[in-house]
Write a protein that holds these residues in place. Sequence first.
Motif, short mmCIF file in Angstrom:
data_model
loop_
_atom_site.label_atom_id
_atom_site.label_comp_id
_atom_site.label_asym_id
_atom_site.label_seq_id
_atom_site.Cartn_x
_atom_site.Cartn_y
_atom_site.Cartn_z
N UNK A 175 9.75 -52.65 47.43
CA UNK A 175 10.16 -52.57 48.30
C UNK A 175 11.63 -52.88 48.36
N UNK A 176 12.89 -52.00 48.92
CA UNK A 176 13.84 -52.49 49.25
C UNK A 176 15.07 -52.73 48.02
N UNK A 177 13.83 -52.26 46.79
CA UNK A 177 15.45 -52.28 46.06
C UNK A 177 15.91 -54.20 45.30
N UNK A 178 14.62 -54.56 46.34
CA UNK A 178 15.85 -56.01 45.74
C UNK A 178 14.69 -56.96 44.49
N UNK A 179 13.71 -56.06 44.38
CA UNK A 179 13.10 -56.30 42.73
C UNK A 179 14.07 -56.11 41.59
N UNK A 180 14.56 -54.77 42.36
CA UNK A 180 14.98 -54.18 40.96
C UNK A 180 16.57 -54.82 41.02
N UNK A 181 17.55 -55.66 42.00
CA UNK A 181 18.19 -56.06 41.98
C UNK A 181 18.27 -57.14 41.54
N UNK A 182 17.56 -58.38 41.73
CA UNK A 182 16.96 -59.66 40.94
C UNK A 182 16.59 -59.39 39.21
N UNK A 183 16.10 -58.68 39.34
CA UNK A 183 16.04 -57.73 37.33
C UNK A 183 17.48 -57.84 36.94
N UNK A 184 18.06 -56.98 37.45
CA UNK A 184 19.76 -56.35 37.21
C UNK A 184 19.90 -58.13 37.05
N UNK A 185 20.13 -58.25 37.94
CA UNK A 185 20.75 -59.32 38.29
C UNK A 185 20.65 -60.60 36.81
N UNK A 186 19.62 -60.92 36.67
CA UNK A 186 19.08 -61.35 35.74
C UNK A 186 18.89 -60.98 34.44
N UNK A 187 19.35 -59.73 34.23
CA UNK A 187 19.53 -59.13 32.68
C UNK A 187 20.99 -59.04 32.72
N UNK A 188 21.69 -59.32 33.66
CA UNK A 188 23.50 -59.13 33.56
C UNK A 188 23.59 -60.51 32.77
N UNK A 236 20.84 -45.87 38.98
CA UNK A 236 21.93 -45.07 39.33
C UNK A 236 22.80 -45.07 39.72
N UNK A 237 22.35 -45.59 41.46
CA UNK A 237 23.50 -46.44 42.25
C UNK A 237 23.42 -47.49 42.25
N UNK A 238 22.27 -47.96 41.95
CA UNK A 238 22.99 -50.00 41.61
C UNK A 238 23.22 -50.66 40.91
N UNK A 239 23.53 -49.71 39.96
CA UNK A 239 24.49 -50.51 38.71
C UNK A 239 25.96 -50.18 38.35
N UNK A 240 27.09 -50.33 38.24
CA UNK A 240 28.45 -49.60 37.64
C UNK A 240 28.56 -49.36 36.85
N UNK A 241 29.31 -48.70 35.81
CA UNK A 241 28.43 -47.50 35.17
C UNK A 241 29.41 -48.77 33.85
N UNK A 242 30.84 -49.24 34.37
CA UNK A 242 30.99 -49.79 33.32
C UNK A 242 29.31 -51.09 32.93
N UNK A 243 29.05 -52.26 33.39
CA UNK A 243 28.11 -52.59 33.47
C UNK A 243 26.84 -51.39 32.56
N UNK A 244 26.96 -50.71 33.18
CA UNK A 244 25.06 -50.13 32.63
C UNK A 244 25.12 -50.06 31.10
N UNK A 245 26.32 -50.10 30.21
CA UNK A 245 26.43 -49.75 28.88
C UNK A 245 25.59 -50.99 28.44
N UNK A 246 25.77 -51.96 29.06
CA UNK A 246 25.09 -53.26 28.53
C UNK A 246 23.97 -53.69 28.59
N UNK A 247 23.12 -52.71 29.57
CA UNK A 247 21.61 -53.03 29.24
C UNK A 247 20.80 -51.55 29.65
N UNK A 248 19.76 -51.40 28.01
CA UNK A 248 19.33 -50.67 28.15
C UNK A 248 18.31 -50.84 28.63
N UNK A 249 17.88 -49.05 29.83
CA UNK A 249 17.25 -49.47 31.18
C UNK A 249 15.99 -48.23 30.22
#
Length: 108
Positions: free
Chosen positions: A9-22, A44-57
């Motif tokens: 819900x509300x993309x909070x889980x995705x945000x937390x997982x992304x911050x953990x991955x970074x 796509x809308x959550x992650x900055x393009x320069x960070x996207x290359x750091x983590x494989x999704x």
Amino acid sequence: MDIIVRVIDHFGDVGVAWRLALTLKKESPNEPIRLLTDDSSHFDWLVAPEERALIEIISFKNIPPQSFSFSSIIIESLGCRIPEDLRDMAYQTAQIIIHLEALSAEPW
């Protein structure tokens, strides 16, 4: 390292997982970090393009079991379990599986 996350819900889980991955990537820059999710378009809308290359999704709905190998460390994040059709493969590869939960402000 593989982190498994679903959009609940509300993309909070995705945000937390992304911050953990970074954070894990910054702590261990030579360690490959992958996010396995039910819908990769949310990044796509959550992650900055320069960070996207750091983590494989990877969308775990598109994982062909014959040609995929899990990491030795798997994190099931925020109530998300390894998808049933991939569990046997994950259990054969993983040396450790961590189930990460978080407290919520939801009025359950």
